[in-house]
Design a protein around this motif. Structure first.
Motif, PDB file in Angstrom:
ATOM      1  N   GLY A  14      52.121  84.548  54.941  1.00  0.00           N
ATOM      2  CA  GLY A  14      52.655  83.296  55.451  1.00  0.00           C
ATOM      3  C   GLY A  14      54.004  82.996  54.840  1.00  0.00           C
ATOM      4  N   PHE A  15      54.314  81.704  54.713  1.00  0.00           N
ATOM      5  CA  PHE A  15      55.624  81.284  54.248  1.00  0.00           C
ATOM      6  C   PHE A  15      55.687  81.244  52.724  1.00  0.00           C
ATOM      7  CE2 PHE A  15      55.615  78.636  58.315  1.00  0.00           C
ATOM      8  CZ  PHE A  15      56.264  79.625  59.031  1.00  0.00           C
ATOM      9  N   VAL A  16      56.834  81.587  52.204  1.00  0.00           N
ATOM     10  CA  VAL A  16      57.108  81.399  50.788  1.00  0.00           C
ATOM     11  C   VAL A  16      58.460  80.712  50.661  1.00  0.00           C
ATOM     12  CG1 VAL A  16      55.753  83.345  49.976  1.00  0.00           C
ATOM     13  CG2 VAL A  16      58.128  83.712  50.587  1.00  0.00           C
ATOM     14  N   GLY A  17      58.533  79.811  49.694  1.00  0.00           N
ATOM     15  CA  GLY A  17      59.802  79.173  49.370  1.00  0.00           C
ATOM     16  C   GLY A  17      60.492  78.517  50.549  1.00  0.00           C
ATOM     17  N   GLU A  18      61.748  78.903  50.767  1.00  0.00           N
ATOM     18  CA  GLU A  18      62.600  78.282  51.770  1.00  0.00           C
ATOM     19  C   GLU A  18      62.151  78.563  53.198  1.00  0.00           C
ATOM     20  OE1 GLU A  18      65.496  76.195  51.334  1.00  0.00           O
ATOM     21  OE2 GLU A  18      64.415  76.033  49.441  1.00  0.00           O
ATOM     22  N   GLU A  19      61.242  79.528  53.379  1.00  0.00           N
ATOM     23  CA  GLU A  19      60.765  79.822  54.738  1.00  0.00           C
ATOM     24  C   GLU A  19      60.057  78.619  55.343  1.00  0.00           C
ATOM     25  OE1 GLU A  19      60.048  84.619  53.984  1.00  0.00           O
ATOM     26  OE2 GLU A  19      58.344  83.234  54.060  1.00  0.00           O
ATOM     27  N   ARG A  20      59.414  77.815  54.504  1.00  0.00           N
ATOM     28  CA  ARG A  20      58.798  76.584  54.997  1.00  0.00           C
ATOM     29  C   ARG A  20      59.864  75.671  55.601  1.00  0.00           C
ATOM     30  NH1 ARG A  20      56.021  77.604  49.934  1.00  0.00           N
ATOM     31  NH2 ARG A  20      53.767  77.222  50.046  1.00  0.00           N
ATOM     32  N   LYS A  21      60.945  75.493  54.875  1.00  0.00           N
ATOM     33  CA  LYS A  21      62.023  74.614  55.319  1.00  0.00           C
ATOM     34  C   LYS A  21      62.616  75.111  56.629  1.00  0.00           C
ATOM     35  CE  LYS A  21      66.269  72.451  53.603  1.00  0.00           C
ATOM     36  NZ  LYS A  21      67.193  72.366  52.443  1.00  0.00           N
ATOM     37  N   GLU A  22      62.808  76.395  56.735  1.00  0.00           N
ATOM     38  CA  GLU A  22      63.361  76.966  57.964  1.00  0.00           C
ATOM     39  C   GLU A  22      62.443  76.712  59.148  1.00  0.00           C
ATOM     40  OE1 GLU A  22      63.970  81.058  57.074  1.00  0.00           O
ATOM     41  OE2 GLU A  22      65.444  80.663  55.488  1.00  0.00           O
ATOM     42  N   TYR A  23      61.127  76.774  58.909  1.00  0.00           N
ATOM     43  CA  TYR A  23      60.180  76.542  59.997  1.00  0.00           C
ATOM     44  C   TYR A  23      60.247  75.095  60.468  1.00  0.00           C
ATOM     45  CZ  TYR A  23      55.862  76.815  62.701  1.00  0.00           C
ATOM     46  OH  TYR A  23      54.935  76.786  63.715  1.00  0.00           O
ATOM     47  N   ILE A  59      49.393  73.496  51.294  1.00  0.00           N
ATOM     48  CA  ILE A  59      48.835  74.033  52.545  1.00  0.00           C
ATOM     49  C   ILE A  59      49.920  74.481  53.512  1.00  0.00           C
ATOM     50  CG2 ILE A  59      46.794  72.574  52.326  1.00  0.00           C
ATOM     51  CD1 ILE A  59      47.906  70.816  54.550  1.00  0.00           C
ATOM     52  N   SER A  60      51.176  74.160  53.218  1.00  0.00           N
ATOM     53  CA  SER A  60      52.236  74.441  54.193  1.00  0.00           C
ATOM     54  C   SER A  60      52.660  75.898  54.220  1.00  0.00           C
ATOM     55  CB  SER A  60      53.456  73.557  53.904  1.00  0.00           C
ATOM     56  OG  SER A  60      54.063  73.907  52.672  1.00  0.00           O
ATOM     57  N   TYR A  61      52.013  76.750  53.413  1.00  0.00           N
ATOM     58  CA  TYR A  61      52.305  78.186  53.518  1.00  0.00           C
ATOM     59  C   TYR A  61      51.816  78.749  54.848  1.00  0.00           C
ATOM     60  CZ  TYR A  61      47.493  79.800  53.081  1.00  0.00           C
ATOM     61  OH  TYR A  61      46.166  80.071  53.316  1.00  0.00           O
ATOM     62  N   ASN A  62      50.907  78.005  55.504  1.00  0.00           N
ATOM     63  CA  ASN A  62      50.294  78.473  56.752  1.00  0.00           C
ATOM     64  C   ASN A  62      51.042  77.884  57.942  1.00  0.00           C
ATOM     65  OD1 ASN A  62      48.390  78.354  59.087  1.00  0.00           O
ATOM     66  ND2 ASN A  62      47.016  79.367  57.637  1.00  0.00           N
ATOM     67  N   PRO A  63      51.552  78.717  58.862  1.00  0.00           N
ATOM     68  CA  PRO A  63      52.311  78.194  60.007  1.00  0.00           C
ATOM     69  C   PRO A  63      51.556  77.158  60.829  1.00  0.00           C
ATOM     70  CG  PRO A  63      52.585  80.571  59.842  1.00  0.00           C
ATOM     71  CD  PRO A  63      51.541  80.196  58.831  1.00  0.00           C
ATOM     72  N   SER A  64      50.251  77.353  61.018  1.00  0.00           N
ATOM     73  CA  SER A  64      49.484  76.378  61.797  1.00  0.00           C
ATOM     74  C   SER A  64      49.456  75.021  61.102  1.00  0.00           C
ATOM     75  CB  SER A  64      48.049  76.876  62.017  1.00  0.00           C
ATOM     76  OG  SER A  64      48.025  77.938  62.933  1.00  0.00           O
ATOM     77  N   TYR A  65      49.290  75.043  59.795  1.00  0.00           N
ATOM     78  CA  TYR A  65      49.334  73.790  59.049  1.00  0.00           C
ATOM     79  C   TYR A  65      50.722  73.160  59.134  1.00  0.00           C
ATOM     80  CZ  TYR A  65      44.812  73.362  56.684  1.00  0.00           C
ATOM     81  OH  TYR A  65      43.494  73.153  56.387  1.00  0.00           O
ATOM     82  N   CYS A  66      51.755  73.994  59.075  1.00  0.00           N
ATOM     83  CA  CYS A  66      53.116  73.466  59.178  1.00  0.00           C
ATOM     84  C   CYS A  66      53.306  72.761  60.517  1.00  0.00           C
ATOM     85  CB  CYS A  66      54.133  74.605  59.043  1.00  0.00           C
ATOM     86  SG  CYS A  66      54.614  74.939  57.345  1.00  0.00           S
ATOM     87  N   TRP A  67      52.747  73.349  61.572  1.00  0.00           N
ATOM     88  CA  TRP A  67      52.882  72.735  62.887  1.00  0.00           C
ATOM     89  C   TRP A  67      52.159  71.382  62.916  1.00  0.00           C
ATOM     90  CZ3 TRP A  67      55.816  72.880  66.908  1.00  0.00           C
ATOM     91  CH2 TRP A  67      55.401  72.323  68.110  1.00  0.00           C
ATOM     92  N   ILE A  68      50.962  71.329  62.353  1.00  0.00           N
ATOM     93  CA  ILE A  68      50.220  70.065  62.290  1.00  0.00           C
ATOM     94  C   ILE A  68      50.973  69.058  61.427  1.00  0.00           C
ATOM     95  CG2 ILE A  68      48.079  68.991  61.475  1.00  0.00           C
ATOM     96  CD1 ILE A  68      46.662  71.625  62.217  1.00  0.00           C
TER      97      ILE A  68
END
Length: 917
Positions: A365-374, A401-410
């Protein structure tokens, strides 16, 4: 007649005439080619049916009625099809399809491959995701614009999952990131999956690859990107054809079929070329997505080697179960040389352990700045994206929990409205998981609630269906399921249920699934507060709590959370008041569970249950409940239980509510830097901290040093053994020791502080304000280079009584320097442990001379060194003259048996003295 009655083709593939009448293209399958031209003036019903058929449906009809067509038509089927071709009713391709089984397959045509690539490109070029916005229930993006790169590692983690899988897998996320940065692990790109290492340039033919990842991590989207990139010529140039299947679709194939049937069911336009494709298996890639959703068993254990020949599919034309086809492809018994890619959740990955898989990988899943980019991709307004990300980043629980793209979307859907100008009435910004999901459902109701008259009834029905599904491990629902629970398909339902067409052997039907498993859990929890006739909610929760595997863990956390007004009130605005009776019983159940687990922490299961009960308490946001359950707790003991970062957030919250916490034992809980970061704000409240074997690293100890500097710090004993510490953390730790007024026992054993680290610590120990009484430095890669500093410390420190230096190579020179300090009358050392420090008879005289004048030494360990019989007289003198000595260990030296007996007998002359040789 028998085949007609059963609705099967000669090939064994079932067909349903209703399916043909309804049409065949659901928007997900291959694009149909030109329809058969018919006389539109003919009033015949069959004409209308045939107009709706694509090539493959017509082919199925021909096969179904083959015998009777042969008898009824002059010239046979071939003659009729030729006539239709000549009259321009059939194209040349359609004419060939009617002869598909009767003619020799032509050589593979470049045009066919291009058509296949174009079909796959059209199928995969767009992403469809559920939205809760008023205008857009489904948002469609271009894949290339919104695909987020995920971290994929080449070695899946081996973790025994005992709690909810999605949360369990977040525990090592940033740790693996750090390993990647240190090049201790190999991060790979999807196009490298069929290489034995990332350094290879070419794909290795005949490979099977398995990619694991928790639900929502992006496995299916990764597959979509792989197929799209192949179709557009970006990857796998040596692959001629890619066949992608979802196990969810394969579940509907309840008949025996062959590989040919299976491929044609999804790619009917390949009818004419499959025979040629089988001749070159090295150019084929089969993808099977979602092994955890497959209803059949794939058993690759050793006993499977004795499987009957008829069950082992080795021929593309051999009729067998779908499971056998998949099994044989993975084992390379069928089309040896082809490549196979399988995705799965970690819980079912073990099914492939003996399958001969050559490449293993895991999506982190996401690490670090990848969350922000998403988040920047989710929101068109970058100001909103930045505000949402800032809130997530500042909330430990949401960030974890935001390492997971589905959680990021929620997170995006739930938090976006709070930071959008002109959004009107604002609710409290979510701080925990239940509040987050409550906000998600609130926004659905706010934007779509007017579409139905009784949203409470609909949510009750959907929630009951969700709970039943969770109980039966079911996540895909049909129209019949909706009707069974008292509702039906509607525009409103499509706002939080994903619908898609599902192929079966006899028909095509619409099925429904929640966008994420946790949304299903929340709907199930919500239903418990909406039912007008609540059953024994306590028994229901206890039954769910007793289930193994943690399947109901999120459901239970949501139920506890919905007992909180902060989570319930936004939903009550649309659904009406929750039943107070249910809320009260839930609170009583949480209270019972928390109190019941406090004294039950002997085994791992008990400790996990204890931690889960703290999650319920945390989600409830009920301070009165917390005070009555954990307010007077003195000890939390989770040693040996792997704790997730979310566990650490919850534990931090609970400790913050404790008035008299004394002992926190987290030894061997694998909390690492991420865990100590979340626990940091409350650690100063504890008197005893056992944090050994947690891989905290230097960064973790730097955070811990902040707790030691806290003016209100109450820590008296700190255990930090086996935490991969080096001299890099020694300066921060020394600084904290120089100001701390409570710490008396510090254990740093089994690290690598080295001489440089100990020299820094020695400076702090000389500080008159330092209160350290026991210092454990065993096995820290020390040499005689640091002993001068230690000796200087012993000369000036007035609090240090116990010094443990075993397992370091101090040597004779180092111990001679220490002996000088021990001779000082002001030295307070009472316990000195110097086992295995590399000393010999050469230093015995200096050491024993120093100890002989010491009047307070009680414990001495000189075992595992190189003393011989030459030193026995000196030791005899020490035993007789040092009246304070209570215990001395001289074992594992080089004494002769007679000298050992001599030393042992000396203890008889000194009552209360124990001599071990």
């Amino acid at each position: 007649r028998q085949k007609e009655k059963a609705g099967t083709l000669d090939s064994g593939t079932p067909v349903n005439m209703a399916q043909v009448e309804e049409g065949s293209n659901n928007g997900e399958g291959p694009t149909p080619s030109k329809k058969m031209k018919m006389d539109t003036d003919t009033p015949s019903a069959i004409t209308e049916v045939l107009k709706k058929c694509d090539d493959y449906r017509l082919f199925q009809l021909i096969k179904f009625y083959w015998d009777r067509l042969e008898q009824a038509m002059e010239g046979g089927v071939e003659g009729l099809s030729l006539m239709l071709k000549d009259s321009d009713n059939f194209s040349g391709q359609e004419y060939q399809i009617t002869k598909c089984d009767d003619v020799e397959m032509p050589a593979l045509d470049w045009d066919v491959q291009q058509k296949h690539k174009e079909t796959l490109r059209q199928q995969t070029e767009k992403m469809r995701v559920n939205s809760i916005l008023l205008k857009e229930k489904v948002k469609i993006f271009q894949l290339v614009d919104h695909y987020a790169e995920l971290s994929i590692i080449s070695t899946p983690r081996d973790i025994q999952l005992v709690d909810h899988e999605l949360l369990a897998r977040s525990r090592e996320h940033d740790v693996w990131r750090e390993k990647h940065l240190r090049k201790e692990m190999e991060k790979i790109q999807p196009e490298q999956l069929f290489r034995s290492s990332s350094t290879e340039r070419e794909r290795k033919p005949g490979s099977s690859a398995a990619v694991s990842g928790v639900q929502g991590i992006g496995k299916t989207t990764m597959i979509q990107k792989i197929v799209y990139d192949w179709a557009t010529g970006k990857i796998y140039p040596n692959i001629q054809f890619v066949f992608s299947f979802k196990f969810r679709d394969l579940n509907t194939m309840n008949c025996k079929l062959n590989l040919r049937n299976l491929v044609l069911a999804f790619y009917p336009y390949l009818c004419n070329v499959l025979g040629e494709l089988w001749k070159n298996p090295e150019g084929l890639l089969f993808i099977f997505d979602g092994l955890d959703e497959f209803k059949d068993s794939l058993n690759f254990t050793d006993s499977q080697k004795n499987i009957e020949a008829k069950s082992m599919c080795t021929d593309p034309e051999f009729q067998c179960e779908v499971a056998n086809i998949v099994y044989s492809l993975i084992q390379h018994k069928l089309l040896p040389g082809c490549s196979v890619l399988v995705t799965s959740r970690p819980s079912t990955l073990q099914l492939l352990e003996k399958a001969g898989v050559t490449v293993w990988a895991e999506i982190l899943g996401f690490v670090g700045e990848e969350r922000k980019e998403y988040f920047n991709q989710i929101f068109e307004d970058q100001t909103v994206a930045a505000a949402v990300y800032k809130h997530v980043e500042e909330n430990e629980l949401l960030y974890t929990i935001s390492y997971n793209p589905s959680y990021c979307w929620i997170l995006g859907l739930s938090l976006g409205p709070f930071f959008t100008e002109g959004d009107g009435k604002q609710q409290q910004i979510p701080k925990n998981i239940t509040q987050l999901y409550s906000s998600y459902f609130y926004n659905i109701l706010k934007n779509h609630g007017k579409e139905i008259e009784t949203p409470r009834d609909v949510f009750l029905a959907i929630g009951e269906m969700a709970f039943s599904g969770a109980s039966g491990k079911k996540s895909v629902f049909t129209n019949e399921d909706l009707v069974k629970y008292g509702t039906q398909p509607s525009q409103f339902l499509s706002s939080f249920l994903k619908d898609f067409s599902e192929r079966s052997d006899t028909s095509e039907s619409v099925v429904y699934t929640f966008p994420h498993l946790t949304i299903q859990d929340f709907a199930a929890a919500l239903a418990q507060f909406l039912t007008p006739n609540p059953q024994n909610i306590g028994k229901l929760l206890s039954d769910a709590h007793s289930k193994e595997g943690g399947r109901f863990e999120m459901f239970l956390r949501f139920v506890a959370g919905l007992s909180s007004p902060q989570s319930a009130q936004p939903l009550e605005e649309f659904l009406g008041p929750f039943l107070q009776q249910t809320t009260s019983r839930v609170i009583d159940w949480v209270k019972e569970k928390v109190k019941g687990q406090l004294g039950n922490t002997k085994g791992k299961i008990s400790k996990r249950n204890h931690m889960n009960s703290l999650h319920y308490l945390s989600e409830s946001q009920n301070k009165a409940l917390a005070q009555s359950t954990v307010g007077s707790v003195e000890t939390f003991k989770f040693c040996g239980l792997r704790l997730t970062p979310i566990d650490c957030v919850v534990l931090s919250h609970v400790i913050g509510l404790c008035n008299s916490i004394k002992h926190l034992n987290l030894e061997n809980c694998f909390i690492q830097y991420e865990g100590i970061q979340r626990l940091g704000p409350v650690l100063h409240k504890c008197r005893e901290l056992r944090l050994g074997r947690n891989k905290l690293g230097d960064a973790g100890v730097k955070l811990l040093s902040e707790a030691l500097r806290d003016p209100d710090c109450k820590i008296q004993k700190l255990e930090l053994k086996s935490n991969a510490l080096t001299d890099a953390c020694a300066e921060d730790l020394a600084s904290a020791l120089g100001t701390n007024q409570s710490l008396t026992i510090l254990s740093l054993s089994n690290n690598k502080l080295g001489d440089a680290g100990v020299k820094l610590l020695s400076v702090a120990l000389k500080n008159p304000e330092c209160k350290i009484q026991t210092l454990v430095l065993k096995n820290n890669s020390l040499t005689n280079s640091c002993t001068e500093d230690l000796a200087s410390t012993l000369n000036s420190n007035r609090s240090l009584t116990d010094l443990i230096l075993g397992g370091n190579k101090l040597g004779d020179a180092g111990v001679k320097l220490l002996s000088g300090a021990l001779r000082n009358p002001e030295c307070k050392i009472q316990k000195l442990l110097l086992w295995d420090v590399g000393i010999t008879d050469s230093c015995a005289e200096d050491l024993i001379s120093a100890l002989s004048v010491n009047r307070i030494l009680t414990d001495l360990n000189l075992g595992s060194n190189s003393f011989t019989d030459r030193s026995v007289p000196a030791f005899s003198n020490l035993i007789q003259t040092c009246r304070s000595l209570k215990w001395i260990w001289l074992g594992r030296n080089r004494f002769s048996p007679s000298k050992k007996r001599h030393l042992k007998l000396l203890q008889n002359s000194r009552p209360g003295l124990s001599v071990e040789v």
